[in-house]
Design a protein around this motif. Structure first.
Motif, PDB file in Angstrom:
ATOM      1  N   ARG A 130      27.011 -37.137  30.955  1.00 49.73           N
ATOM      2  CA  ARG A 130      25.385 -36.765  30.649  1.00 49.73           C
ATOM      3  C   ARG A 130      24.919 -36.670  32.042  1.00 49.73           C
ATOM      4  NH1 ARG A 130      22.009 -38.500  27.143  1.00 49.73           N
ATOM      5  NH2 ARG A 130      20.234 -38.261  28.564  1.00 49.73           N
ATOM      6  N   HIS A 131      23.944 -35.870  32.368  1.00 55.74           N
ATOM      7  CA  HIS A 131      23.203 -35.857  33.521  1.00 55.74           C
ATOM      8  C   HIS A 131      21.827 -36.632  33.356  1.00 55.74           C
ATOM      9  CE1 HIS A 131      25.566 -32.300  34.610  1.00 55.74           C
ATOM     10  NE2 HIS A 131      25.364 -31.593  33.703  1.00 55.74           N
ATOM     11  N   VAL A 132      21.625 -37.496  34.373  1.00 54.46           N
ATOM     12  CA  VAL A 132      20.608 -38.578  34.447  1.00 54.46           C
ATOM     13  C   VAL A 132      19.173 -37.793  34.512  1.00 54.46           C
ATOM     14  CG1 VAL A 132      19.736 -40.770  35.210  1.00 54.46           C
ATOM     15  CG2 VAL A 132      22.168 -40.187  34.972  1.00 54.46           C
ATOM     16  N   THR A 133      18.236 -38.188  33.413  1.00 59.55           N
ATOM     17  CA  THR A 133      16.843 -37.741  33.816  1.00 59.55           C
ATOM     18  C   THR A 133      16.125 -38.852  33.940  1.00 59.55           C
ATOM     19  OG1 THR A 133      16.286 -37.613  31.482  1.00 59.55           O
ATOM     20  CG2 THR A 133      17.619 -35.948  32.114  1.00 59.55           C
ATOM     21  N   ALA A 134      14.766 -38.655  34.228  1.00 58.19           N
ATOM     22  CA  ALA A 134      13.701 -39.896  34.396  1.00 58.19           C
ATOM     23  C   ALA A 134      13.300 -40.652  33.135  1.00 58.19           C
ATOM     24  CB  ALA A 134      12.545 -39.205  35.148  1.00 58.19           C
ATOM     25  N   ASN A 135      13.668 -39.871  31.908  1.00 61.35           N
ATOM     26  CA  ASN A 135      13.238 -40.073  30.496  1.00 61.35           C
ATOM     27  C   ASN A 135      14.716 -41.016  30.156  1.00 61.35           C
ATOM     28  OD1 ASN A 135      10.696 -39.320  30.731  1.00 61.35           O
ATOM     29  ND2 ASN A 135      11.602 -37.278  29.993  1.00 61.35           N
ATOM     30  N   ASP A 136      15.582 -41.073  30.940  1.00 60.66           N
ATOM     31  CA  ASP A 136      16.799 -41.788  30.414  1.00 60.66           C
ATOM     32  C   ASP A 136      16.820 -43.165  30.055  1.00 60.66           C
ATOM     33  OD1 ASP A 136      18.230 -39.427  30.322  1.00 60.66           O
ATOM     34  OD2 ASP A 136      20.138 -40.563  31.368  1.00 60.66           O
ATOM     35  N   ALA A 137      17.420 -43.785  29.102  1.00 58.94           N
ATOM     36  CA  ALA A 137      17.447 -45.279  28.805  1.00 58.94           C
ATOM     37  C   ALA A 137      18.554 -45.495  29.850  1.00 58.94           C
ATOM     38  CB  ALA A 137      17.632 -45.533  27.457  1.00 58.94           C
ATOM     39  N   THR A 138      18.646 -46.983  30.494  1.00 60.55           N
ATOM     40  CA  THR A 138      19.553 -47.235  31.283  1.00 60.55           C
ATOM     41  C   THR A 138      20.763 -48.625  30.404  1.00 60.55           C
ATOM     42  OG1 THR A 138      18.192 -49.096  32.081  1.00 60.55           O
ATOM     43  CG2 THR A 138      18.410 -46.649  33.129  1.00 60.55           C
ATOM     44  N   CYS A 139      20.444 -48.564  29.143  1.00 60.98           N
ATOM     45  CA  CYS A 139      21.021 -49.565  28.422  1.00 60.98           C
ATOM     46  C   CYS A 139      21.130 -48.898  26.953  1.00 60.98           C
ATOM     47  CB  CYS A 139      20.390 -50.790  28.162  1.00 60.98           C
ATOM     48  SG  CYS A 139      21.161 -51.936  27.139  1.00 60.98           S
ATOM     49  N   PHE A 140      22.182 -48.677  26.310  1.00 63.39           N
ATOM     50  CA  PHE A 140      22.345 -48.006  25.276  1.00 63.39           C
ATOM     51  C   PHE A 140      23.469 -48.767  24.364  1.00 63.39           C
ATOM     52  CE2 PHE A 140      24.958 -45.573  27.768  1.00 63.39           C
ATOM     53  CZ  PHE A 140      26.143 -45.337  27.113  1.00 63.39           C
ATOM     54  N   THR A 141      23.545 -48.719  23.036  1.00 63.36           N
ATOM     55  CA  THR A 141      24.447 -49.458  22.113  1.00 63.36           C
ATOM     56  C   THR A 141      25.145 -48.195  21.154  1.00 63.36           C
ATOM     57  OG1 THR A 141      23.167 -51.543  22.223  1.00 63.36           O
ATOM     58  CG2 THR A 141      24.827 -51.019  20.075  1.00 63.36           C
ATOM     59  N   LEU A 142      26.281 -48.107  21.401  1.00 63.72           N
ATOM     60  CA  LEU A 142      27.030 -47.334  20.538  1.00 63.72           C
ATOM     61  C   LEU A 142      27.790 -48.056  19.416  1.00 63.72           C
ATOM     62  CD1 LEU A 142      29.446 -45.424  22.973  1.00 63.72           C
ATOM     63  CD2 LEU A 142      27.413 -44.617  21.842  1.00 63.72           C
ATOM     64  N   GLU A 143      27.554 -47.593  18.190  1.00 65.40           N
ATOM     65  CA  GLU A 143      27.867 -48.204  16.895  1.00 65.40           C
ATOM     66  C   GLU A 143      29.059 -47.400  16.152  1.00 65.40           C
ATOM     67  OE1 GLU A 143      24.831 -49.923  14.413  1.00 65.40           O
ATOM     68  OE2 GLU A 143      24.220 -51.139  16.108  1.00 65.40           O
ATOM     69  N   ILE A 144      30.137 -47.664  16.393  1.00 64.04           N
ATOM     70  CA  ILE A 144      30.974 -46.516  15.687  1.00 64.04           C
ATOM     71  C   ILE A 144      31.829 -47.181  14.384  1.00 64.04           C
ATOM     72  CG2 ILE A 144      31.417 -45.533  18.044  1.00 64.04           C
ATOM     73  CD1 ILE A 144      33.909 -46.969  18.600  1.00 64.04           C
ATOM     74  N   GLY A 145      31.480 -48.532  14.014  1.00 68.18           N
ATOM     75  CA  GLY A 145      32.214 -48.879  12.899  1.00 68.18           C
ATOM     76  C   GLY A 145      33.314 -49.876  13.167  1.00 68.18           C
ATOM     77  N   GLY A 146      34.031 -50.442  12.079  1.00 68.19           N
ATOM     78  CA  GLY A 146      35.085 -51.135  12.235  1.00 68.19           C
ATOM     79  C   GLY A 146      34.987 -52.535  13.119  1.00 68.19           C
TER      80      GLY A 146
END
Length: 337
Positions: free
Chosen positions: A202-218
């Motif tokens: 992904r291309h980084v923009t000024a509105n980007d979060a700089t920490c994110f969580t993925l929840e994929i189960g299991g």
């Protein structure tokens, strides 16, 4: 630096993710004893605090039976005489960070042990206009082929150690939302759960979060390495890509790909066994960009700026390696022209 805050990407309905925070009681940094953060041990952890369900990024060292813990963000320290590092932080994932260069603004790598919930930070030196390349990996469970807000650029799924070739998203014969439940390519058919890695960007923009969580189960370990590349061609970011599912040797042999002068070469290895950093050292001419491991898996990322147009040739890791055909490899050329 872009403004830092956190988001959560939901791929399934699960309990809310762990949020970033800091609440453990820590001693102030003794600048005489700890003059340089980079000298404070070589192993990084995400440490759960004692009073809240939050994690702190810390670096740990063991010296004369004493455990010293330093907060990576604010530099505060504390000590514990109760035992070895492995006992002090038994279940927490390691992470690594790397310094930035002209073509690369650093990397971040992390493992979520026995979990499909993983918190990922942008590399500290990420800037607006950079492009992030996220290598997401897993063993013994499903890995998504799509995540919200990211584009898929490459993938390698395996249903067994000695699979003759990577299974790709185009080989999917049973798609279930963001997941492929079954692949078929030639004589190879399976769920792709033995070992899998997918590269997203992904291309980084000024509105980007700089920490994110993925929840994929299991409840199987998930790990990730993300790196920030500068001056990427937004219209055509991937020059070429190839994968290898079984190289039949203890080292990792990355397939050759085509690149042009000033492009960036990324070499991703996910490994279905416990491995330490020194087992798989960078191929000649490349730099280490990211490393993380857990109880029965490891992830490595190497890279370099391409100096001459042409095929890269096969590149092999240094070091003693590990069991043959326990890895899944991706060679990716990022278009910077």
């Amino acid at each position: 630096m872009i403004f830092k805050f956190a988001i959560v990407l939901f791929l399934s309905v699960l309990p809310s993710a762990v949020s970033e925070g800091a609440s453990s009681t820590m001693l102030e940094q003794d600048t005489g004893e700890y003059p340089d953060k980079m000298e404070f041990g070589t192993t990084n952890f995400l440490r759960k605090s004692t009073d809240e369900e939050v994690y702190k990024r810390v670096r740990v060292r063991e010296e004369d039976g004493r455990i010293d813990v330093m907060d990576v963000v604010d530099g505060s320290t504390t000590s514990d005489d109760s035992g070895a590092v492995s006992n002090y932080l038994p279940d927490l994932p390691t992470f690594t960070t790397t310094d930035s260069t002209a073509w690369n603004h650093g990397s971040y790598a992390v493992s979520a042990r026995k979990s499909g919930t993983i918190e990922i930070f942008y590399p500290d030196d990420t800037e607006v206009g950079d492009t992030l390349f996220l290598f997401l990996s897993r063993t013994d469970d499903f890995l998504p082929v799509e995540i919200s807000g990211w584009n898929r650029g490459a993938e390698c799924f395996k249903s067994r150690n000695r699979a003759p070739q990577c299974l790709r998203e185009g080989d999917c014969i049973n798609r279930d939302g963001n997941f492929c439940r079954r692949f078929s390519r030639g004589s190879e058919t399976g769920a792709g759960k033995d070992l899998a890695t997918v590269m997203f960007y992904r291309h980084v923009t000024a509105n980007d979060a700089t920490c994110f969580t993925l929840e994929i189960g299991g409840t199987k370990t998930t790990w990730a390495v993300v790196t920030a590349i500068t001056n990427v061609n937004r219209g055509d970011p991937i020059r070429s890509v190839d994968g290898k599912s079984c190289d039949r040797r203890p080292e990792s042999l990355f397939p050759s790909v085509f690149g042009k002068t000033d492009d960036a070469l990324l070499l991703s290895q996910c490994f279905d066994d416990k491995a330490e950093l020194e087992q798989f050292l960078p191929p000649v001419g490349t730099d280490p960009l990211g490393f993380t491991n857990s109880n029965d898996e490891a992830g490595f990322l190497f890279g370099k700026k391409i100096l001459k147009t042409g095929d890269t040739g096969e590149l092999i890791t240094e070091g003693r390696g590990g069991p043959a055909c326990k890895d899944a490899l991706l060679s990716v050329v990022v278009n910077r022209n």
